[in-house]
Design a protein around this motif. Structure first.
Motif, PDB file in Angstrom:
ATOM      1  N   ASP A 252       2.964   1.921  -2.170  1.00 27.82           N
ATOM      2  CA  ASP A 252       3.225   2.223  -3.591  1.00 27.82           C
ATOM      3  C   ASP A 252       4.716   2.419  -3.882  1.00 27.82           C
ATOM      4  O   ASP A 252       5.097   3.258  -4.698  1.00 27.82           O
TER       5      ASP A 252
ATOM      6  N   SER B  50       2.170  -6.827  -5.811  1.00 24.12           N
ATOM      7  CA  SER B  50       1.234  -5.851  -5.254  1.00 24.12           C
ATOM      8  C   SER B  50      -0.118  -5.944  -5.943  1.00 24.12           C
ATOM      9  O   SER B  50      -1.165  -5.700  -5.324  1.00 24.12           O
TER      10      SER B  50
ATOM     11  N   LYS C 181       0.799  -1.215   0.000  1.00 23.08           N
ATOM     12  CA  LYS C 181       0.000   0.000   0.000  1.00 23.08           C
ATOM     13  C   LYS C 181       0.839   1.276   0.000  1.00 23.08           C
ATOM     14  O   LYS C 181       0.322   2.365  -0.252  1.00 23.08           O
TER      15      LYS C 181
ATOM     16  N   GLU D 182      -7.960  -7.230  -1.902  1.00 24.39           N
ATOM     17  CA  GLU D 182      -8.679  -6.187  -1.176  1.00 24.39           C
ATOM     18  C   GLU D 182      -9.928  -5.733  -1.935  1.00 24.39           C
ATOM     19  O   GLU D 182     -11.027  -5.663  -1.364  1.00 24.39           O
ATOM     20  N   GLU D 183      -9.758  -5.431  -3.219  1.00 26.60           N
ATOM     21  CA  GLU D 183     -10.857  -4.840  -3.994  1.00 26.60           C
ATOM     22  C   GLU D 183     -11.951  -5.845  -4.340  1.00 26.60           C
ATOM     23  O   GLU D 183     -13.127  -5.467  -4.431  1.00 26.60           O
TER      24      GLU D 183
ATOM     25  N   LYS E 179      -3.694  -6.162  -4.011  1.00 26.83           N
ATOM     26  CA  LYS E 179      -4.717  -5.147  -4.304  1.00 26.83           C
ATOM     27  C   LYS E 179      -6.005  -5.802  -4.782  1.00 26.83           C
ATOM     28  O   LYS E 179      -7.111  -5.391  -4.401  1.00 26.83           O
TER      29      LYS E 179
END
Length: 261
Positions: free
Chosen positions: A86, A172, A84, A179-180, A176
């Motif tokens: 980045d 990553s 997170k 999560e989404e 991600k």
């Protein structure tokens, strides 16, 4: 943004082990892959005093996650959310109790420019060894129970895989996606996920299998890991030393109760 970084989550009691890891990275990091270490904010001064000021970038755990969950579960939460920040597309998550034993390259972790390898195997030789050297519990049944629970949640059947031990290579993009496409629709957080059941590398691997966010290019364990003292004593007895280990592995993972000689 970096395509690949090395990342270690540590804390005050492991500072000297982290120094051993750092020294091995400085020695063997052929492609100069950036190395990040995160620790609680209160430990940053200690780490800088022991590790020096070269070869790594230090950040506070609180910049990654501020839920303040203690212990092993808290460490897993931090590791699973490093993406997170980045800072990278992919990261190699390596523990403080590990160290490299030979030169390593980006190609040890990346199948192609945008696809990392995934540690994925059945770990049969490990459980075979434990059957010959029994513990006071059945590690394979524990292994199965944890993974079958997560498999059921994701609707997957079939072979039971292990996605560790560390170091693990994580995209990553996969975190991600988890999560989404799973956490948010189910009103969950990473903290709740890790506290519910299972290790972070199992959640990652099982989600990758059902999501296909990236191609799964399997690799076996990157390091020779000693989970139990009798594993180490066995290898020591038969003189399975670092030179021999280096033929198959990039490094060694040790528990803090014993040292490799």
């Amino acid at each position: 943004m970096n395509n690949l970084v090395l990342y270690c989550k540590s804390y005050d009691k492991d500072v000297h082990r982290a120094k051993i890891l750092l020294d091995s990275i400085i020695k063997f990091n052929t492609d100069n892959i950036p190395f990040y270490i995160s620790v609680p904010d209160k430990d940053i001064t200690l780490f800088k005093s022991v590790l020096g000021d070269t070869g790594y970038i230090i950040i506070s755990d609180e910049t990654i996650d501020d839920t303040n969950v203690d212990g092993w579960i808290g460490q897993q939460i931090i590791k699973s959310q490093f993406w997170k920040l980045d800072l990278c597309e992919n990261y190699v998550c390596v523990d403080s109790d590990c160290f490299f034993i030979k030169p390593f390259h980006i190609t040890d972790f990346m199948f192609s420019d945008d696809v990392p390898y995934t540690v994925c195997h059945e770990y049969k030789s490990f459980f075979e060894f434990l059957d010959k050297h029994p513990l006071n519990f059945d590690p394979y049944e524990s292994f199965k129970a944890e993974r079958e629970n997560i498999m059921e949640l994701f609707g997957r059947t079939g072979v039971i895989y292990d996605f560790g031990p560390g170091p693990t290579i994580w995209s990553s993009k996969v975190w991600k996606s988890l999560e989404e496409n799973y956490l948010i629709p189910n009103n969950l957080t990473f903290t709740q996920l890790i506290q519910y059941n299972g290790s972070e590398f199992t959640w990652y691997g099982e989600w990758l299998l059902v999501s296909n966010d990236i191609p799964l290019i399997p690799r076996g364990p990157l390091f020779k890991n000693y989970h139990y003292p009798h594993q180490y004593e066995y290898d020591k007895h038969y003189q399975y030393n670092l030179d021999k280990i280096a033929k198959l592995y990039l490094g060694v993972g040790m528990q803090s109760i014993y040292e490799f000689n």
